[in-house]
Scaffold this motif. Structure first.
Motif, PDB file in Angstrom:
ATOM      1  N   ARG A 144       0.846  -1.193   0.000  1.00  0.00           N
ATOM      2  CA  ARG A 144       0.000   0.000   0.000  1.00  0.00           C
ATOM      3  C   ARG A 144       0.883   1.246   0.000  1.00  0.00           C
ATOM      4  NH1 ARG A 144      -3.309  -2.948  -1.452  1.00  0.00           N
ATOM      5  NH2 ARG A 144      -5.285  -3.567  -0.495  1.00  0.00           N
ATOM      6  N   GLU A 145       0.307   2.354  -0.439  1.00  0.00           N
ATOM      7  CA  GLU A 145       1.042   3.614  -0.376  1.00  0.00           C
ATOM      8  C   GLU A 145       1.287   3.965   1.082  1.00  0.00           C
ATOM      9  OE1 GLU A 145      -0.440   6.814  -2.757  1.00  0.00           O
ATOM     10  OE2 GLU A 145      -1.073   5.479  -4.376  1.00  0.00           O
ATOM     11  N   PRO A 146       2.386   4.637   1.410  1.00  0.00           N
ATOM     12  CA  PRO A 146       3.362   5.233   0.496  1.00  0.00           C
ATOM     13  C   PRO A 146       4.439   4.272   0.005  1.00  0.00           C
ATOM     14  CG  PRO A 146       3.979   5.739   2.733  1.00  0.00           C
ATOM     15  CD  PRO A 146       2.694   4.956   2.826  1.00  0.00           C
TER      16      PRO A 146
ATOM     17  N   LEU B 145       4.094   1.424  -1.847  1.00  0.00           N
ATOM     18  CA  LEU B 145       3.884   0.867  -3.182  1.00  0.00           C
ATOM     19  C   LEU B 145       2.589   1.408  -3.767  1.00  0.00           C
ATOM     20  CD1 LEU B 145       5.123  -1.240  -5.152  1.00  0.00           C
ATOM     21  CD2 LEU B 145       3.595  -2.929  -4.143  1.00  0.00           C
ATOM     22  N   LYS B 146       2.685   1.974  -4.953  1.00  0.00           N
ATOM     23  CA  LYS B 146       1.482   2.455  -5.631  1.00  0.00           C
ATOM     24  C   LYS B 146       0.651   1.261  -6.107  1.00  0.00           C
ATOM     25  CE  LYS B 146       3.515   6.786  -7.274  1.00  0.00           C
ATOM     26  NZ  LYS B 146       2.672   7.634  -6.411  1.00  0.00           N
ATOM     27  N   ARG B 147      -0.648   1.456  -6.115  1.00  0.00           N
ATOM     28  CA  ARG B 147      -1.544   0.354  -6.445  1.00  0.00           C
ATOM     29  C   ARG B 147      -1.253  -0.223  -7.829  1.00  0.00           C
ATOM     30  NH1 ARG B 147      -8.102   0.360  -5.586  1.00  0.00           N
ATOM     31  NH2 ARG B 147      -8.471  -1.776  -6.306  1.00  0.00           N
ATOM     32  N   GLU B 148      -0.975   0.662  -8.793  1.00  0.00           N
ATOM     33  CA  GLU B 148      -0.729   0.175 -10.152  1.00  0.00           C
ATOM     34  C   GLU B 148       0.585  -0.602 -10.258  1.00  0.00           C
ATOM     35  OE1 GLU B 148       0.204   4.681 -10.002  1.00  0.00           O
ATOM     36  OE2 GLU B 148      -1.332   3.284  -9.250  1.00  0.00           O
ATOM     37  N   GLU B 149       1.504  -0.360  -9.311  1.00  0.00           N
ATOM     38  CA  GLU B 149       2.760  -1.085  -9.306  1.00  0.00           C
ATOM     39  C   GLU B 149       2.615  -2.468  -8.684  1.00  0.00           C
ATOM     40  OE1 GLU B 149       6.379  -0.106 -10.176  1.00  0.00           O
ATOM     41  OE2 GLU B 149       4.859   0.535 -11.607  1.00  0.00           O
ATOM     42  N   MET B 150       1.655  -2.610  -7.794  1.00  0.00           N
ATOM     43  CA  MET B 150       1.522  -3.854  -7.053  1.00  0.00           C
ATOM     44  C   MET B 150       1.315  -5.046  -7.976  1.00  0.00           C
ATOM     45  SD  MET B 150      -1.160  -4.760  -4.029  1.00  0.00           S
ATOM     46  CE  MET B 150      -2.080  -6.261  -4.265  1.00  0.00           C
ATOM     47  N   GLY B 151       0.389  -4.927  -8.926  1.00  0.00           N
ATOM     48  CA  GLY B 151       0.111  -6.031  -9.836  1.00  0.00           C
ATOM     49  C   GLY B 151       1.323  -6.438 -10.637  1.00  0.00           C
ATOM     50  N   ARG B 152       2.101  -5.442 -11.088  1.00  0.00           N
ATOM     51  CA  ARG B 152       3.291  -5.743 -11.893  1.00  0.00           C
ATOM     52  C   ARG B 152       4.327  -6.500 -11.080  1.00  0.00           C
ATOM     53  NH1 ARG B 152       8.245  -3.422 -12.814  1.00  0.00           N
ATOM     54  NH2 ARG B 152       7.812  -1.705 -11.377  1.00  0.00           N
TER      55      ARG B 152
END
Length: 387
Positions: free
Chosen positions: A119-121, A123-130
Motif C-alpha cells: 500500500r502507499e506510500p 507501493l502504488k496500487r498500479e505497481e503492485m500487480g506488476r
C-alpha cells in the motif's frame, strides 16, 4: 533426494534472532529451523551488536550485512554465488522483484505479513500487480490477507496465493489453570503490589490503528462494574525503545482526563521473551484494533497462556479467535460499550474465563503450532522448487 536450497531474506530492519525484533523476524526464527530436515536453508539479515556477522539461527546458517541502502545489493551478490533453487523474501515486494530480475533461474516467493508494504506510500496500487505478477508464489498468513492481495491482482496471480497461518510454542507460556501457575501468579502479583487486582492486558505497538484509545474509553465503563481492575499496557510506538510520539503522549493525557490513573499501568517497551510472564498475570487480554490486522499473533500468545481474548472482529482475527469459545469478538463500529461489556462478563465469571482459556490452549495445540507452519512452508517451497 537432495534437499532444495532456499534463501530466506529478512526485511533488513532488525537483527535475527533478537528479543527486540518485529514479528517478521520471529516468524522466520521459529519456523525455518523446523523445516531443516526437508530444506537446505540459509537466512539473510543485518548485522547487530547482539549477533556475529555470520552465525546461525537455531542451526540454520545466517549471513549478516550492514544495515542500509547496500543491504540488498550485498544479499543479491551472495545469492548469485550460492544459487538457491528458491528465494523467499519477507514483506518487501520491491526487494523480491529486484531478486527476481537478478536471479532469473531461481524461483522467487514473496511472504507477506501485512498489507503495509503493498500500500502507499510504500507501493502504488498500479505497481503492485506488476511486481506480484513476477512472483512464483505469494504466501500470506490469513485468508483475509489473501483476499486483499487477490482483489488487486489478475487471475494468474491469484492462483499463486497460498495461506500459511502462523504458530506458537505453547511451552513458552505457563498456562493459568494449574496449581503451580496460580501460585506463581499470586506471588508475582504480590511482588508488584497488585494483589487483589483483576488484570487486563494490552500487548502491542502504541499506534492509532491498534486502538488503545478505544480501550481506555471502554475502561471507564469497566471500572464502574469492576473497581479493582488494572489495565497493563505493554508496548511502545517503536520496536526496541520507548521514544515518545504524539499518539503515546495523547494516551497519557486521555488516561488523566478520564481519571483512570489508579487503573492503568504503562509498561513501555517489553522485549518479547518477557511478555510470556505478563500473559501469566492477565485475566483477560484485549486486542482493540481499529485498523485491519492480517493475523494478530498476540491472540495466539494469549491463548497459549490460557487467557481468554476480547478482540476486534476485523481482518484475520476471526480466523484465530473463535467467538464465544476462546474469546469474544466485538465490532469497532459499535463503540466502546460492547468491548466493555465483554471484558466485564469475563472478569465477573471466573468459570467462563477458565473454560475459554482452556479452549484457547486446546485450539493452539490443535491448529497453531510452529510445527504446523513449518510443514506447510516446506511443502510450498518444495513444490515451487520442483515445478
Amino acid at each position: 533426494m537432495q534437499r532444495p536450497k532456499v534463501a530466506v531474506v529478512t526485511p533488513g530492519s532488525f537483527v535475527i534472532p533478537s528479543p527486540r525484533s518485529s514479528s517478521v523476524e520471529r516468524v522466520i526464527a521459529h519456523m525455518v529451523p523446523l523445516a531443516s530436515h526437508e530444506l537446505q536453508a540459509q537466512i539473510y539479515g543485518i548485522k547487530g551488536a547482539e549477533a556475529p556477522d555470520h552465525g546461525d539461527v537455531d542451526g540454520i546458517p545466517c549471513m549478516r550485512y550492514k544495515r542500509g541502502a547496500g543491504y540488498i545489493s550485498e544479499v543479491i551478490a551472495d545469492l548469485k554465488r550460492w544459487l538457491p533453487a528458491v528465494v523467499d523474501v519477507h514483506n518487501r515486494p520491491a526487494v523480491a522483484y529486484a531478486i527476481r530480475e537478478a536471479l532469473p533461474d531461481s524461483r522467487v516467493v514473496l511472504t507477506l505479513h501485512s498489507t503495509t508494504f503493498i500500500r502507499e506510500p510504500h507501493l502504488k496500487r498500479e505497481e503492485m500487480g506488476r511486481l506480484l505478477a513476477s512472483m512464483d508464489r505469494i504466501i500470506v498468513n490469513s485468508a483475509y490477507l489473501g483476499a486483499i492481495v487477490a482483489s488487486d491482482c489478475p487471475d494468474a496471480v491469484r492462483e499463486r496465493i497460498v495461506i500459511n497461518k502462523l504458530g506458537i510454542y505453547p511451552g513458552d507460556f505457563l498456562p493459568r489453570w494449574t496449581p503451580a501457575a496460580e501460585a506463581a501468579r499470586s506471588a508475582r502479583l504480590d511482588d508488584f503490589g497488585w494483589s487483589g487486582r483483576q488484570i487486563v492486558l494490552f500487548a502491542g505497538r502504541l499506534m492509532p490503528g491498534k486502538g488503545v484509545h478505544r480501550l481506555l474509553k471502554a475502561l471507564r465503563h469497566v471500572v464502574r462494574a469492576c473497581p479493582d481492575i488494572l489495565l497493563l499496557i505493554a508496548g511502545s510506538a517503536y520496536y526496541g525503545h520507548d521514544r515518545l510520539t504524539p499518539y503515546t503522549a495523547s494516551l497519557h493525557r486521555q488516561m488523566h482526563k478520564l481519571r483512570l490513573g489508579k487503573h492503568v499501568q504503562f509498561l513501555d517497551y517489553v522485549p518479547h521473551p518477557a511478555l510470556a510472564s505478563l500473559y501469566q498475570l492477565a485475566d483477560v487480554t484485549v486486542v482493540p484494533s481499529v485498523k485491519d490486522e492480517a493475523f494478530g499473533l498476540v491472540n495466539l500468545e494469549a491463548m497459549a497462556a490460557g487467557v481468554p481474548v476480547v478482540a476486534s472482529r476485523i481482518g484475520g482475527i476471526p480466523e484465530v479467535v473463535q467467538h464465544g469459545e476462546t474469546g469474544w469478538l466485538v465490532y469497532p463500529s459499535h463503540g466502546e460499550q460492547e468491548m466493555a461489556d465483554a471484558i466485564i462478563r469475563l472478569l465477573q465469571q471466573p468459570g467462563l474465563r477458565r473454560r475459554m482459556g482452556e479452549a484457547g490452549l486446546d485450539e493452539v495445540r490443535r491448529r497453531f503450532l510452529w510445527q504446523h507452519s513449518a510443514q506447510r512452508w516446506a511443502q510450498i517451497i518444495t513444490d515451487c522448487a520442483t515445478e
